[in-house]
Enzyme design. Structure first.
Site, PDB file in Angstrom:
ATOM      1  N   LYS A 126      -1.849   6.443 -14.921  1.00  0.00           N
ATOM      2  CA  LYS A 126      -0.655   5.801 -14.362  1.00  0.00           C
ATOM      3  C   LYS A 126       0.466   5.695 -15.386  1.00  0.00           C
ATOM      4  CE  LYS A 126      -2.236   4.175 -10.137  1.00  0.00           C
ATOM      5  NZ  LYS A 126      -2.206   3.279  -9.015  1.00  0.00           N
ATOM      6  N   LYS A 208      -7.818  13.269  -6.649  1.00  0.00           N
ATOM      7  CA  LYS A 208      -8.261  12.409  -5.537  1.00  0.00           C
ATOM      8  C   LYS A 208      -7.119  12.186  -4.527  1.00  0.00           C
ATOM      9  CE  LYS A 208      -7.319   7.610  -6.590  1.00  0.00           C
ATOM     10  NZ  LYS A 208      -7.664   6.251  -6.320  1.00  0.00           N
ATOM     11  N   LYS A 211      -2.787   7.299  -1.751  1.00  0.00           N
ATOM     12  CA  LYS A 211      -1.710   6.886  -0.858  1.00  0.00           C
ATOM     13  C   LYS A 211      -0.365   6.877  -1.560  1.00  0.00           C
ATOM     14  CE  LYS A 211      -3.595   2.290  -0.618  1.00  0.00           C
ATOM     15  NZ  LYS A 211      -3.685   1.735  -1.988  1.00  0.00           N
TER      16      LYS A 211
HETATM   17  P1  ATP Z   1      -3.028   4.065  -5.392  1.00  0.00           P
HETATM   18  O1  ATP Z   1      -3.048   5.471  -4.889  1.00  0.00           O
HETATM   19  O2  ATP Z   1      -1.822   3.284  -4.975  1.00  0.00           O
HETATM   20  O3  ATP Z   1      -3.363   3.915  -6.846  1.00  0.00           O
HETATM   21  P2  ATP Z   1      -5.613   3.766  -4.361  1.00  0.00           P
HETATM   22  O4  ATP Z   1      -5.648   4.186  -2.944  1.00  0.00           O
HETATM   23  O5  ATP Z   1      -6.168   4.649  -5.376  1.00  0.00           O
HETATM   24  O6  ATP Z   1      -4.151   3.313  -4.672  1.00  0.00           O
HETATM   25  P3  ATP Z   1      -6.650   1.119  -3.768  1.00  0.00           P
HETATM   26  O7  ATP Z   1      -5.763   0.885  -2.647  1.00  0.00           O
HETATM   27  O8  ATP Z   1      -6.686  -0.030  -4.665  1.00  0.00           O
HETATM   28  O9  ATP Z   1      -6.318   2.392  -4.643  1.00  0.00           O
HETATM   29  O10 ATP Z   1      -8.088   1.533  -3.292  1.00  0.00           O
HETATM   30  C1  ATP Z   1      -8.844   0.820  -2.382  1.00  0.00           C
HETATM   31  C2  ATP Z   1     -10.222   1.390  -2.325  1.00  0.00           C
HETATM   32  O11 ATP Z   1     -10.197   2.754  -1.885  1.00  0.00           O
HETATM   33  C3  ATP Z   1     -10.929   1.414  -3.682  1.00  0.00           C
HETATM   34  O12 ATP Z   1     -12.269   0.994  -3.501  1.00  0.00           O
HETATM   35  C4  ATP Z   1     -10.896   2.856  -4.094  1.00  0.00           C
HETATM   36  O13 ATP Z   1     -11.996   3.179  -4.905  1.00  0.00           O
HETATM   37  C5  ATP Z   1     -10.990   3.555  -2.762  1.00  0.00           C
HETATM   38  N1  ATP Z   1     -10.382   4.883  -2.819  1.00  0.00           N
HETATM   39  C6  ATP Z   1      -9.093   5.166  -3.124  1.00  0.00           C
HETATM   40  N2  ATP Z   1      -8.867   6.494  -3.052  1.00  0.00           N
HETATM   41  C7  ATP Z   1     -10.048   7.070  -2.708  1.00  0.00           C
HETATM   42  C8  ATP Z   1     -10.465   8.414  -2.478  1.00  0.00           C
HETATM   43  N3  ATP Z   1      -9.625   9.434  -2.576  1.00  0.00           N
HETATM   44  N4  ATP Z   1     -11.736   8.653  -2.143  1.00  0.00           N
HETATM   45  C9  ATP Z   1     -12.615   7.615  -2.021  1.00  0.00           C
HETATM   46  N5  ATP Z   1     -12.293   6.323  -2.218  1.00  0.00           N
HETATM   47  C10 ATP Z   1     -11.029   6.035  -2.557  1.00  0.00           C
END
Ligand code: ATP
Ligand code: LTN
Length: 343
Positions: A126, A208, A211
């Site tokens: 980040k 990965k 969002k």
């Molecule tokens: P950002 O992209 O804004 O950093 P994020 O989607 O990675 O956000 P969170 O919203 O905090 O992060 O994630 C919520 C949950 O979703 C966490 O348990 C994270 O491990 C899971 N998660 C996020 N992205 C993935 C993915 N691509 N595959 C599986 N699990 C995910």
């Protein structure tokens, strides 16, 4: 030896394990969030004492537009209800409405080393993607996450694979504090579901699905319409070889197989058999349809909840009150041990 007879009077009911997890309102949740985290939350919530929160304090580690943030917090809160979490049985709340999170995070900051934070992969990633705003909150993000978990004495924390390192730090901080002051915190274990643990970007399957990715074609959002979902899955990057099987160098196909398997409960072997001799066109249509069906009930319930903002706010306030009762108990314990004078 005298046999001990267990009766209703002397039975020690096995303590139900506790789980806690959070999701940031940093954008519209994706299929990755759903398959990697939210879907498991619903399954686990029937079996454990659970608390689930919208981690809005975490979201401001990256600059947010206040109006958009306000909207996204309520959207993600509605989503928690839409996936089927029952606010009567689980604690469902918004992190910033429970002051103990910020309070414990400050204290735990003083029990965390600079070097421990500096090696966090997410911080390094980040800081690269937000080079103009490498703020101290971004750096100590895992400490706030540890506070979230430790306040509720969680035994298990269901997260996607990307959060494993943060869980290890939460355990280290808890062990360190317990070592100095005696047992204060439960040591949490990560719960990482097998399938869906890491859903990859549809446009670059080595990254990965996220969002906050600037390219909306790289993710399916949980609120996308069926037409958009079909379009995005059809344009997912695969390879030029054409065979539907799991293997090295087939990141795009592997990712779609993972998604299909999560939505249908079919094993990889069954999927390979289903698509033997067929091309990527047929495969992608089937994946798209499975995703549409998986998300349909969630989207329908979400739309229903979003129509009643007053109800959402009331449920959030009740959740925050219950969460505060639990969290304040741990916070008081910690403050006493550190030597603060409680009012
Ligand atoms: P950002 O992209 O804004 O950093 P994020 O989607 O990675 O956000 P969170 O919203 O905090 O992060 O994630 C919520 C949950 O979703 C966490 O348990 C994270 O491990 C899971 N998660 C996020 N992205 C993935 C993915 N691509 N595959 C599986 N699990 C995910
Ligand atoms: N950092 C987490 C979100 C999060 C979290 C938590 C997850 C904040 N606090 C406590 C589990 C437990 C993420 O998934 N990106």
């Amino acid at each position: 030896m005298e046999e001990k007879i267990i009766t209703a009077e002397n039975a020690q009911p096995e303590k139900r394990k506790k789980i806690l997890s959070c999701i940031q309102p940093s954008g519209i949740p994706t299929l990755g969030n759903y398959l990697g985290a939210l879907k498991n939350w619903k399954l686990l919530s029937d079996e454990f004492d659970s608390a689930f929160a919208v981690a809005d304090l975490h979201a401001i580690t990256v600059r947010q537009d206040p109006q958009k943030l306000r909207k996204q917090i309520m959207e993600v809160f509605a989503l928690l209800l839409a996936i089927g979490l029952d606010p009567e049985k689980n604690i469902v709340f918004i992190q910033s409405q429970v002051p103990a999170h910020a309070q414990l995070a400050w204290i735990l900051n003083c029990y965390t080393q600079f070097g421990e934070m500096a090696r966090m992969t997410q911080f390094k990633d980040k800081s690269q993607s937000h080079a103009d705003n490498i703020n101290v909150g971004l750096f100590s993000y895992p400490v706030l996450m540890a506070a979230d978990i430790l306040l509720y004495q969680a035994d298990l924390v269901p997260v996607g694979a990307d959060q494993k390192q943060h869980l290890e730090i939460a355990r280290d901080i808890a062990n360190r504090f317990n070592g100095i002051y005696g047992k204060t915190f439960t040591i949490p274990d990560p719960y990482i579901g097998k399938q869906g643990a890491r859903v990859m970007s549809l446009q670059d399957p080595t990254k990965k699905m996220s969002k906050s990715d600037p390219n909306p074609k790289s993710y399916v959002s949980v609120f996308d319409t069926p037409e958009t979902i079909m379009k995005k899955i059809r344009s997912a990057v695969t390879d030029s070889e054409g065979g539907v099987y799991y293997g090295d160098g087939k990141d795009g196909v592997n990712n779609l197989m993972g998604i299909y398997s999560c939505c249908t409960n079919l094993s990889y072997e069954q999927i390979e058999r289903e698509f033997a001799g067929k091309g990527y066109g047929d495969f992608k249509n089937a994946v798209g349809e499975a995703v549409v069906e998986e998300l349909r009930p969630v989207r329908e319930r979400y739309e229903m909840y979003m129509k009643d903002q007053a109800y959402l706010k009331e449920v959030a306030a009740k959740g925050a009150a219950t969460a505060s009762r639990v969290a304040d108990r741990t916070l008081s314990k910690v403050m006493k041990k550190c030597g603060f004078v409680l009012p």
